[in-house]
Design an enzyme around this catalytic site. Structure first.
Site, PDB file in Angstrom:
ATOM      1  N   HIS A 187      -2.636  19.045  -2.381  1.00 18.99           N
ATOM      2  CA  HIS A 187      -3.180  19.805  -3.651  1.00 18.99           C
ATOM      3  C   HIS A 187      -2.045  20.543  -4.504  1.00 18.99           C
ATOM      4  CE1 HIS A 187      -6.191  22.803  -5.394  1.00 18.99           C
ATOM      5  NE2 HIS A 187      -4.995  23.556  -5.656  1.00 18.99           N
ATOM      6  N   GLU A 188      -1.109  21.119  -3.607  1.00 20.84           N
ATOM      7  CA  GLU A 188      -0.051  21.555  -4.338  1.00 20.84           C
ATOM      8  C   GLU A 188       0.962  20.866  -5.043  1.00 20.84           C
ATOM      9  OE1 GLU A 188      -0.603  24.644  -4.900  1.00 20.84           O
ATOM     10  OE2 GLU A 188      -1.791  25.270  -3.403  1.00 20.84           O
ATOM     11  N   HIS A 208      -0.407  20.195  -8.455  1.00 18.69           N
ATOM     12  CA  HIS A 208       0.012  21.174  -9.468  1.00 18.69           C
ATOM     13  C   HIS A 208       1.622  20.846  -9.975  1.00 18.69           C
ATOM     14  CE1 HIS A 208      -3.298  23.898  -9.765  1.00 18.69           C
ATOM     15  NE2 HIS A 208      -3.286  23.959  -8.344  1.00 18.69           N
TER      16      HIS A 208
END
Length: 503
Positions: free
Chosen positions: A264-265, A268
């Site tokens: 997920h990160e 980003h």
């Protein structure tokens, strides 16, 4: 051709502001990852000082004069360049007008309070006691209401905060979208299978770290421009060009928690990395477009990629080796089914991709009522627990697994939560379009762990656009149609069918 001097002057001041904002990001990152506990109070003063300083520079009348002079001077440039410069200065003026509405002392107070709140929230969560944090949260809610008043709104205070993360979004429109989405999700949740944790033994943090450190570079974020650390709540931040920071947290009983935190990160950080590759970075057009678009990148890599069969066909032998587990101990199909299992859970960051949006809808409804003055901070645990019972049929045993589980309210980030579901909607639509254009991509995923086609598609259609176009036009240009939740629903339905028939 040299840029007119007024443009150079404006850019110099803008970049000084951006530089100090990145310095503030360094202070924030350090305070969450490495700073000794006793440094919290003084660090909050440092962060407040930088926030106040950059706000004063942004709102200074001399900066407004520089922007006006720059706008006048671009008339000398050829039309294609003039269009981009007009857009850049338009974006900056929107940011400046919003900043002008906030007094510098308010900005400093908000920055200091949110940094102090983090430590108190962490302690309250550790003790599983909301009362230890309720007074500070009351202060944050009041400041957020004041912020909404400063920004101004036509319908409700929450709209002003929502607009801060997703430009022009309105709470009543979000409510309508979420209501329809919830109706579609309920039958999917009811039909989705649940699979038990297949890991035969606890996996040490050391082994998980070894595996997790591989993931960013496999997706396209090299170790030369990023690093992975541990924090109470997974997050990512950009400290400037070539410096992206990712954190995750570890559970020895369920290593998927750390793995999907990293995926997920990394999504980003890949977006931020792409933005920093835009021409003339940094400038107002090289900032992220909205948090909904930002979350589309993280959720796409986490779910459409990270929970896919091709991804795990490639990663499975690596995981077995790093975790020192045999194939007989952890059969592939059992692992893959568990990765895509659907089960109602109390914790948002551990929620599966089907029920995740129900967690977001719950938080949206609560914080909207909180900011609009319909409910009180002291009643949050009871309200939270009641909604969890209603939506999930689950009983909350303590505040740590209930109202204290997320970091967003201690950050003062009211209005952030809806962007996760918007990101799911955008991400599913982007990925569907990518697969249409690269129908054989799954072969490169599974055989080589090669995700370069996907990253290139995102770089071209999303990352390289920055703030050049609106949210609506970005989605339209990238996919050929307006944003539509049907692709998210279709993806989830297909995923449930896939794991249901997997033998």
């Amino acid at each position: 051709m040299a840029l007119p001097q007024p443009i150079q002057n404006y850019r110099k001041q803008y970049r000084k502001i951006k530089l100090f904002q990145d310095i503030s990001s360094v202070l924030h990152w350090d305070s969450e990852v490495m700073m000794p506990e006793e440094g919290r109070e003084y660090r909050s003063s440092q962060i407040a000082a930088v926030a106040e300083l950059t706000h004063e520079w942004m709102t200074d009348k001399s900066f407004l004069k520089q922007i006006q002079d720059a706008k006048h001077s671009i008339q000398e440039l050829p039309e294609p360049e003039r269009v981009l410069w007009n857009r850049e200065l338009e974006i900056l003026m929107e940011e400046k007008e919003k900043a002008d509405k906030l007094p510098s002392e308010f900005v400093a107070e908000f920055a200091k309070l949110t940094n102090l709140a983090h430590a108190e929230w962490a302690e309250a969560k550790k003790e599983k006691n909301f009362k230890l944090f309720s007074n500070r949260l009351e202060e944050l809610v009041n400041l957020s209401k004041k912020q909404a008043d400063y920004f101004g709104y036509t319908t409700e205070p929450y709209d002003a905060l929502l607009d801060h993360y997703e430009k022009d979004a309105k709470a009543n429109q979000i409510q309508s979208l979420f209501s329809d989405l919830k109706k579609s999700l309920i039958p999917i949740v009811a039909s989705a299978p649940k699979f038990e944790n297949p890991f035969p033994k606890a996996i040490s943090v050391e082994k998980q770290t070894k595996f997790c450190n591989r993931l960013p570079s496999i997706l396209g974020l090299t170790s030369k421009e990023s690093r992975l650390d541990t924090s109470n709540h997974p997050f990512s931040t950009s400290l400037g060009k070539g410096d992206k920071r990712i954190t995750t947290r570890y559970s020895e009983s369920d290593p998927l928690s750390s793995i999907f935190g990293v995926l997920h990160e990394t999504g980003h950080s890949l977006y931020e990395s792409g933005l920093s590759q835009m021409p003339d970075w940094p400038n107002p057009l090289t900032e992220y477009l909205s948090l909904g678009i930002h979350e589309s990148q993280s959720r796409l890599w986490e779910n459409q990629v990270g929970r896919s069969l091709p991804f795990w066909e490639f990663m499975y032998p690596i995981l077995l080796n790093d975790f020192e587990i045999s194939e007989s101990e952890l059969p592939f199909k059992r692992l893959y089914k568990y990765i895509n299992s659907t089960e109602k859970t109390k914790i948002r960051v551990e929620a599966d991709q089907v029920t995740y949006n129900l967690h977001i809808i719950l938080r949206f409804e609560i914080e909207r009522d909180l900011i609009n003055g319909k409910i009180k901070v002291k009643d949050l645990p009871e309200i939270w627990n009641s909604k969890m019972k209603e939506s999930f049929g689950l009983t909350i045993e303590n505040d740590a697994e209930g109202v204290l589980q997320d970091i967003h309210w201690p950050m003062g980030a009211f209005g952030y939560f809806p962007t996760y579901t918007l990101g799911n909607i955008f991400g599913a639509q982007f990925f569907r379009k990518f697969k249409e254009e690269y129908p054989d991509s799954h072969n490169k995923f599974s055989a080589k762990g090669d995700f370069s086609d996907l990253l290139s598609w995102l770089r071209k259609n999303i990352h390289s656009k920055g703030k050049i176009v609106s949210i609506e036009n970005l989605v339209l240009e990238a996919t050929g149609e307006p944003a539509n939740a049907k692709y998210l629903i279709s993806y989830l339905e297909d995923k449930v069918k896939e794991v249901s028939i997997l033998n």
